[in-house]
Each structure stands twice: as structure tokens, then as C-alpha cells.
Scaffold this motif. Sequence first.
Motif, PDB file in Angstrom:
ATOM      1  N   THR A 200       0.795  -1.234   0.000  1.00  0.00           N
ATOM      2  CA  THR A 200       0.000   0.000   0.000  1.00  0.00           C
ATOM      3  C   THR A 200       0.833   1.293   0.000  1.00  0.00           C
ATOM      4  O   THR A 200       0.424   2.259  -0.653  1.00  0.00           O
ATOM      5  CB  THR A 200      -1.003   0.015   1.176  1.00  0.00           C
ATOM      6  OG1 THR A 200      -0.289  -0.246   2.390  1.00  0.00           O
ATOM      7  CG2 THR A 200      -2.093  -1.022   0.979  1.00  0.00           C
ATOM      8  N   PRO A 201       1.993   1.347   0.696  1.00  0.00           N
ATOM      9  CA  PRO A 201       2.732   2.619   0.688  1.00  0.00           C
ATOM     10  C   PRO A 201       3.114   3.080  -0.717  1.00  0.00           C
ATOM     11  O   PRO A 201       3.254   4.280  -0.964  1.00  0.00           O
ATOM     12  CB  PRO A 201       3.984   2.315   1.526  1.00  0.00           C
ATOM     13  CG  PRO A 201       3.583   1.205   2.423  1.00  0.00           C
ATOM     14  CD  PRO A 201       2.633   0.373   1.607  1.00  0.00           C
TER      15      PRO A 201
ATOM     16  N   LEU B 273       1.074  11.844  12.309  1.00  0.00           N
ATOM     17  CA  LEU B 273       0.334  10.591  12.557  1.00  0.00           C
ATOM     18  C   LEU B 273       1.022   9.356  11.958  1.00  0.00           C
ATOM     19  O   LEU B 273       0.498   8.247  12.008  1.00  0.00           O
ATOM     20  CB  LEU B 273      -1.089  10.697  12.011  1.00  0.00           C
ATOM     21  CG  LEU B 273      -1.967  11.737  12.707  1.00  0.00           C
ATOM     22  CD1 LEU B 273      -3.367  11.728  12.103  1.00  0.00           C
ATOM     23  CD2 LEU B 273      -2.055  11.503  14.216  1.00  0.00           C
ATOM     24  N   VAL B 274       2.220   9.578  11.412  1.00  0.00           N
ATOM     25  CA  VAL B 274       2.965   8.435  10.863  1.00  0.00           C
ATOM     26  C   VAL B 274       3.372   7.499  12.004  1.00  0.00           C
ATOM     27  O   VAL B 274       3.778   7.958  13.070  1.00  0.00           O
ATOM     28  CB  VAL B 274       4.215   8.932  10.085  1.00  0.00           C
ATOM     29  CG1 VAL B 274       5.199   7.804   9.826  1.00  0.00           C
ATOM     30  CG2 VAL B 274       3.786   9.589   8.769  1.00  0.00           C
TER      31      VAL B 274
ATOM     32  N   ALA C 210       5.488  -1.247   8.902  1.00  0.00           N
ATOM     33  CA  ALA C 210       6.011  -0.988   7.553  1.00  0.00           C
ATOM     34  C   ALA C 210       5.063  -0.139   6.711  1.00  0.00           C
ATOM     35  O   ALA C 210       5.479   0.524   5.764  1.00  0.00           O
ATOM     36  CB  ALA C 210       6.283  -2.315   6.847  1.00  0.00           C
ATOM     37  N   THR C 211       3.772  -0.156   7.063  1.00  0.00           N
ATOM     38  CA  THR C 211       2.801   0.630   6.290  1.00  0.00           C
ATOM     39  C   THR C 211       2.397   1.891   7.062  1.00  0.00           C
ATOM     40  O   THR C 211       1.338   2.475   6.797  1.00  0.00           O
ATOM     41  CB  THR C 211       1.534  -0.206   6.027  1.00  0.00           C
ATOM     42  OG1 THR C 211       0.972  -0.578   7.297  1.00  0.00           O
ATOM     43  CG2 THR C 211       1.832  -1.453   5.221  1.00  0.00           C
ATOM     44  N   GLY C 212       3.236   2.288   8.028  1.00  0.00           N
ATOM     45  CA  GLY C 212       2.855   3.360   8.971  1.00  0.00           C
ATOM     46  C   GLY C 212       2.713   4.746   8.380  1.00  0.00           C
ATOM     47  O   GLY C 212       2.223   5.645   9.078  1.00  0.00           O
ATOM     48  N   ASN C 213       3.125   4.955   7.142  1.00  0.00           N
ATOM     49  CA  ASN C 213       2.964   6.298   6.571  1.00  0.00           C
ATOM     50  C   ASN C 213       1.701   6.438   5.720  1.00  0.00           C
ATOM     51  O   ASN C 213       1.453   7.471   5.129  1.00  0.00           O
ATOM     52  CB  ASN C 213       4.209   6.691   5.754  1.00  0.00           C
ATOM     53  CG  ASN C 213       4.487   5.709   4.649  1.00  0.00           C
ATOM     54  OD1 ASN C 213       3.940   4.595   4.666  1.00  0.00           O
ATOM     55  ND2 ASN C 213       5.290   6.085   3.678  1.00  0.00           N
ATOM     56  N   VAL C 214       0.915   5.357   5.660  1.00  0.00           N
ATOM     57  CA  VAL C 214      -0.346   5.442   4.906  1.00  0.00           C
ATOM     58  C   VAL C 214      -1.497   4.860   5.727  1.00  0.00           C
ATOM     59  O   VAL C 214      -1.282   4.220   6.764  1.00  0.00           O
ATOM     60  CB  VAL C 214      -0.266   4.664   3.560  1.00  0.00           C
ATOM     61  CG1 VAL C 214       0.678   5.326   2.580  1.00  0.00           C
ATOM     62  CG2 VAL C 214       0.106   3.210   3.792  1.00  0.00           C
TER      63      VAL C 214
ATOM     64  N   ILE D   2       0.328  -5.530   8.553  1.00  0.00           N
ATOM     65  CA  ILE D   2      -0.955  -4.896   8.857  1.00  0.00           C
ATOM     66  C   ILE D   2      -1.031  -3.504   8.227  1.00  0.00           C
ATOM     67  O   ILE D   2      -0.017  -2.896   7.895  1.00  0.00           O
ATOM     68  CB  ILE D   2      -1.206  -4.768  10.383  1.00  0.00           C
ATOM     69  CG1 ILE D   2      -0.052  -4.012  11.060  1.00  0.00           C
ATOM     70  CG2 ILE D   2      -1.420  -6.103  11.044  1.00  0.00           C
ATOM     71  CD1 ILE D   2      -0.336  -3.670  12.519  1.00  0.00           C
ATOM     72  N   ILE D   3      -2.272  -3.033   8.094  1.00  0.00           N
ATOM     73  CA  ILE D   3      -2.506  -1.673   7.585  1.00  0.00           C
ATOM     74  C   ILE D   3      -3.683  -1.095   8.362  1.00  0.00           C
ATOM     75  O   ILE D   3      -4.606  -1.815   8.728  1.00  0.00           O
ATOM     76  CB  ILE D   3      -2.802  -1.692   6.066  1.00  0.00           C
ATOM     77  CG1 ILE D   3      -3.118  -0.298   5.492  1.00  0.00           C
ATOM     78  CG2 ILE D   3      -4.005  -2.565   5.746  1.00  0.00           C
ATOM     79  CD1 ILE D   3      -1.927   0.541   5.253  1.00  0.00           C
TER      80      ILE D   3
END
Length: 466
Positions: free
Chosen positions: A9-10, A74-75, A80-84, A43-44
Motif C-alpha cells: 500500500t505505501p 500521525l505516521v 512498515a505501512t505506517g505512513n499510509v 498490517i494496515i
Amino acid sequence: MQRTLTIETPAKVGDKVLLLGWVDKRRDHGKIVFIDLRDRSGIIQLVLTGEIPRLSLEDVIEVEGAVKARPPKLVNPKIATGNVEIEVLKLTIISKSIELPFPIDNDGYDIEEELRMKYRYLDIRRSRMFKNLQLRSQVTSFIRNFLTKKDFLEIETPMLTKTTPEGARDFIVPSRLQKGKFYALPQSPQQYKQLLMVAGVERYFQIVRCFRDEDPRADRAYGEFTQLDLEMSFVTQEDILILTEELFTTLIAEVFPDKHITQSPWPRLAHKDVVQKYGSDKPDLRQNKKDPDELAFAWILDFPLFAKQSQEDFFHGSGSAKFAPSHHMFTAPHPDDIKYLDSDPLKVRGLQHDLVLNGYEVGGGSIRIHQNEIQDKVFDLIGFTTEQKKQFSHMQTAFTYGAPPHGGIAPGIDRFMMAVLSEPSVREVMAFPTSASGITSVMEAPSSASPQQLDELGIRIINAKK
Ligand code: ASP
């Protein structure tokens, strides 16, 4: 729409995606609900507003949504998907989950093991277990590539076979076609791999299940385990040590780059010296035993070929003999010591090599006997009767047709994984192990056979309690 994995997703900010997976966590903030969706890649975070369906943890869902970049504050750098995050446009529940019998969002060590085994398919959802299985798969695929590139053939050997004398109790399987007779599940493919050398294969390996009816311990699961079994013709012990060392050193660098090996080349220690110095033939040679990233490999060599026969039950009660093989009965004596076979057998060293890692014996092997005169002598010394010798006559027959000198090793995969990952038990690196009391996970074998099954096999249970 094609499925997107959470980990992808990122790279898809601004896109519409279709996600599939499990409800891992749920955080309610009134009009807005955050869900963590989990799939095999991670996870996302999903963001739901408006009408929110009744979701339980571990429901399987399908989500159509838009990938949004999170505002910088909010990152979440921990994932691994923490910026989206995903703005949910449509959510469908594919399959509901009832409440789980235990939590899976922790390491699970404190949960009763029998319960973890009963619901192993849930236990494997915890990230520690999933990661262990992922790494195990990377290890076996690395081994396959490494050995195949070196000209080894991967060859399967039978599971329904005859007893293999590795010194443990056999599992036996009744035969329907030959009533009253039994197969044994292999304690290892030892005899078959030697026969493959006679067959001219020269380089064989197999990642193979072995069966031994021994009491379980932390470093030994009950019933079955997996080993990398390998054998080569026209080699010296040195060749086996070098190949094994190269295999594990390159494997660690590739699959476990954070680990460091205490000493390379690995120390080679004489059996007598280690026992004297450490009181054990599998010493833990780590410099810092608290460091989970340290791997202390060592070779133990110069084992005596025989131990005094104390295990009265060696090979089912040939108990009158004075000697038992230290490794197994196919291990070759050191050529310099053959002269003592008659006069002083306990003085004879075997061409055995044990591989030790952080205090565990993770493998053993040897140069084998390929001459019938020597095999005969060893059989006599371990007290084999003519009847018992007959059970191995196929080996001796094979050796009359031009047998190449050969040898090998068999590192245990479960034990290696346990040692590398600093897990407290081999069961933590197996998908469906038996519990400490010998009950298989989930299916809860052993169970009774039906009267029809027993009848077909010509078997009557006389005393089930014994
Ligand atoms: N068959 C032996 C074992 O399972 C290993 C070997 O000698 O290669 O321990």
C-alpha cells in the motif's frame, strides 16, 4: 479489482485498492473507527466513518478503499505501512470469528501449551510463530539451492520401511497385505542413503522426516523431527566438515544477517578434551550467553567408536554385548586404530563428527564402513546374533558390488531453528508438533482404530491400558 497486499500500500498512495485479511485490532473513537487489517505481509490501518458494520476481532473481511498518506505527525514508524492508511469505501465481512480461546497479539509463551496445540491454527496467527515458519521456509529453500548448485540430488526414501538402528525405539506400522508383519517408520534414511552411494549417486540430500519413539525434551519433539540428511562418495571427513561449514555460514549471512558467529573457522575439539573441560560433549561456547544474536558453532571429533554397553536395550535387547556404537553401527573406525578392533575396542576412535551450536547437538555424521570385513567385526563387537546380522544382509550384499568410500551428516532442522532463534523448545519452530505428552496438535492422535480396521490387519487389542 486485483488484490493488494498490505505491504504494497505505501507505493499506491492515491490509488483505489482491494484488501483481504483479518481484523487484527479495533480502536473506537466515536464517529470514527480504526481497524488494523492483517494479511500475510503485515498490517494496515483502515479508517471507517459513517455506518460501521459490527466487526469482531479475527473476522475475515474484504475492503475496497483509497490509499491516503498520513499527515506527518500521525505516521507510525513501528509498522512498515505506517505512513499510509486506507479510507474505506466498502467493507464486506467474508467470514465471522467467534471469540478466540487465547490472545494472539502477544508472544504466547505464557499460554498453556496443550491449549496452544489444540488451536494451533490460531496460535500460528501470532506474529512470532508466523515469522518462525517464514524463516524456517527460507532456511530449507536456501539449503536446497545451495546443495543443488553443488551437484547434489534431492532424493526421497521410503517412509514405510524396515527398522533403522539409530538406537531409539521404532514406530511400527502393521501390514494388511502381509498380516502379522510390520513396517517401521525410519529413524533416519541412513541405510538408504548409503545404498544410494552404492548406486552411484555420489551426492545426495533430503530434507526428511525421521521418527523416533523417545521421550520428548525441550530440544526434542516427541515422535518426529526433520533433518537435512546428506551423503557423499569419495570424500574425507574434512570434505564433509568444510561443506557443512560453508553451508551454514552462508545461510546465516543470508537468512539471519543480524547474527554473528563467535569463531570462524569453527573450532574443532576432541571428544575427550571437551568432556574433560566442560563435562559435556556439547559445550556452549558463546562468549556472551545473554546475547541472542551470537552463534557458537563447533565440531566435536575423535569420538570413541564404541561406548561401554550400558543401554541394556540397545537395539532391542542384544543386551549381553559389551559395546554399543557411540554414533551408529555404520560409522567407520579411524584407519590408524583398526589394529585395536580385536585387542582393545574401546581405544578405537570413530570417524564421527558432531555439530554443536550454542550448547545443542544440532547434527552428527561420519565416514561409513564400506568393507564387509569391518562391518562384520563391528556387528560382532556390538553382540549381534546371526539372526540380527541377517537383518542388515542387504547392506552387506550391496557392498559386494563395488562400494565407494562415503560419508555424510544430518543436521536437525528443528533444533537448528530453535538454537538460532533462541526459542525455548523445538515445538516453537514446528507448525504442528506433538505436545509434551505425545498428543498431536489439533487432531489429537493417537486414537483408537475401528474394529474393522483391526480385523483387516489381523490385530486384537489385549490390554489397552498397559
Ligand atoms: N543417520 C544419522 C542420524 O540420524 C546421521 C548420519 O550419520 O548421517 O543421526
